[in-house]
Motif scaffolding. Structure first.
Motif, PDB file in Angstrom:
ATOM      1  N   SER A   1       3.938   1.454  -1.055  1.00  0.00           N
ATOM      2  CA  SER A   1       4.608   1.495  -2.355  1.00  0.00           C
ATOM      3  C   SER A   1       3.698   2.090  -3.415  1.00  0.00           C
ATOM      4  N   SER A   2       2.419   1.686  -3.400  1.00  0.00           N
ATOM      5  CA  SER A   2       1.457   2.201  -4.371  1.00  0.00           C
ATOM      6  C   SER A   2       1.247   3.703  -4.203  1.00  0.00           C
TER       7      SER A   2
ATOM      8  N   SER B   1       4.298   5.572  -5.525  1.00  0.00           N
ATOM      9  CA  SER B   1       4.321   5.509  -6.982  1.00  0.00           C
ATOM     10  C   SER B   1       3.366   6.537  -7.594  1.00  0.00           C
ATOM     11  N   ARG B   2       2.161   6.614  -7.026  1.00  0.00           N
ATOM     12  CA  ARG B   2       1.170   7.546  -7.578  1.00  0.00           C
ATOM     13  C   ARG B   2       1.582   8.999  -7.357  1.00  0.00           C
TER      14      ARG B   2
ATOM     15  N   ASN C   1       0.833  -1.206   0.000  1.00  0.00           N
ATOM     16  CA  ASN C   1       0.000   0.000   0.000  1.00  0.00           C
ATOM     17  C   ASN C   1       0.871   1.261   0.000  1.00  0.00           C
TER      18      ASN C   1
END
Length: 377
Positions: free
Chosen positions: A130-131, A134-135, A128
């Motif tokens: 990491s996501s 990234s965004r 979560n």
């Protein structure tokens, strides 16, 4: 492309995503006030790198120091856990506002991410985080990350932002991490000793490199030192991430280090898969499985850990929690996720698979730690 020099760290071609760690002693002065001029110079450097196409993540200390000054707490807010948590609660607002204001002045948006040890140690929460990173990077935002010291305890925390920066580097898919320090880099022995030599490049962390580390940082404001920086380099290396230590005490420290080629860069000699890099970077095992020499040899060849090779079980853990696998001298050789809880591991230790079914009352699992959920250290 491989990062081989400090200059490569400021090139979008070789380093598209960079994590920059800023320590308390650099960001805050002895009176607990922000070092505005120094910080403005660093943000100028960040803005230039972003303009050239690099994506930057900042891991920033300083919340406790800032909050302690505002609350008038002794010992920089570190006299007790309660003081540190209170100082962090107050200081984090000031810290995030400081970064947001300075970045906004240069046309950049900042985002605050407060994480705990569990956010990067537990797999689902790690993914979560990491996501989210990234965004944010895709959106052109500069994430500013710090450990959530307002709720972290001594038992459940990173304890230093060096290792946190390396873990954030893994989660962000970074090419490199820069640790701004109060020294130029790694020395081959205590700098006070005659003949001490500067180490400009390290290709893989070994026992020799670990032996060079010492408590060099003496600011008294932060919690890191050269030992934590070496540990951070090991975490970064597992993901194929380069890590540099440079002196942050000067104005525009990154440009200065690059121009003078002054700093230590750790070039990774391995790159584990994403899950194994995450496993190898975890820093809070809950138990230890001591194994015999035959088991150690089998693990080195890629085998799973079988109960027959276990000679002792230490600690309290549940199934799927992290354990260290160690030799009889206590030296860690691997770590992974246990297929049984500690009590069951004790019952099964030293037993062959043919004996385990009778002990358990059902067919045993194929391994105590499966090779797919284990990484050699």
């Amino acid at each position: 492309m491989t990062i081989e020099s400090l200059r490569d760290l400021t090139s979008a071609e070789t380093c598209s995503t960079l994590v920059l760690k800023v320590g308390s002693s650099l960001l805050v002065d002895a009176k607990g006030q922000p070092r505005q001029e120094w910080l403005a110079g660093l943000v100028d450097e960040i803005a230039k790198m972003c303009a050239l196409g690099q994506r930057i993540v900042v891991v920033s200390s300083g919340a406790i120091a800032l909050g302690a000054a505002r609350l008038g707490l002794p010992k920089g807010g570190r006299a007790s856990l309660a003081d540190a948590q209170a100082a962090a609660s107050v200081g984090q607002i000031a810290l995030s506002g400081l970064w947001s204001s300075l970045l906004e002045q240069r046309g950049l948006s900042a985002a605050q991410m407060l994480v705990t040890l569990g956010d990067l140690e537990e797999r689902r929460r790690y993914l979560n985080a990491s996501s989210t990173l990234s965004r944010l990077l895709e959106a052109g935002v500069v994430p500013v990350v710090n450990e959530n010291d307002s709720v972290a305890t001594e038992e459940i925390r990173f304890g230093d932002n060096d290792r946190l920066a390396a873990r954030v580097g893994q989660a962000a898919g970074a090419n490199a991490v820069i640790l701004l320090s109060d020294v130029d880099g790694l020395m081959d022995r205590d700098p006070a000793e005659p003949g001490a030599q500067f180490v400009p490049i390290v290709r893989g962390v070994t026992d020799t490199i670990r032996a060079m580390a010492g408590a060099i940082s003496g600011s008294g404001m932060g919690s890191g030192g050269m030992v934590s920086k070496i540990q951070a380099a090991e975490i970064a290396e597992r993901a194929g991430i380069s890590l540099a230590i440079i002196n942050g005490q000067n104005q525009c420290p990154i440009s200065r280090a690059v121009e003078r080629n002054l700093g230590t860069i750790f070039v990774p000699t391995r790159q584990d898969g994403a899950k194994r890099a995450w496993l190898g970077g975890r820093i809070a095992p809950l138990g230890t499985l001591v194994v015999d020499e035959g088991c150690i040899a089998a693990l080195a060849k890629g085998a799973s850990l079988l109960a027959a090779g276990i000679v002792r079980v230490d600690g309290t853990f549940e199934r799927s929690q992290l354990v260290t696998i160690a030799d009889s001298d206590g030296c860690a050789i691997a770590q992974g996720l246990a297929e049984y809880d500690a009590e069951t591991c004790v019952r099964l230790s030293g037993k062959r698979q043919s004996e385990q079914a009778e002990i358990l009352g059902h067919a045993p699992r194929s391994a105590v730690v499966h090779r797919d959920h284990m990484v050699m250290l």
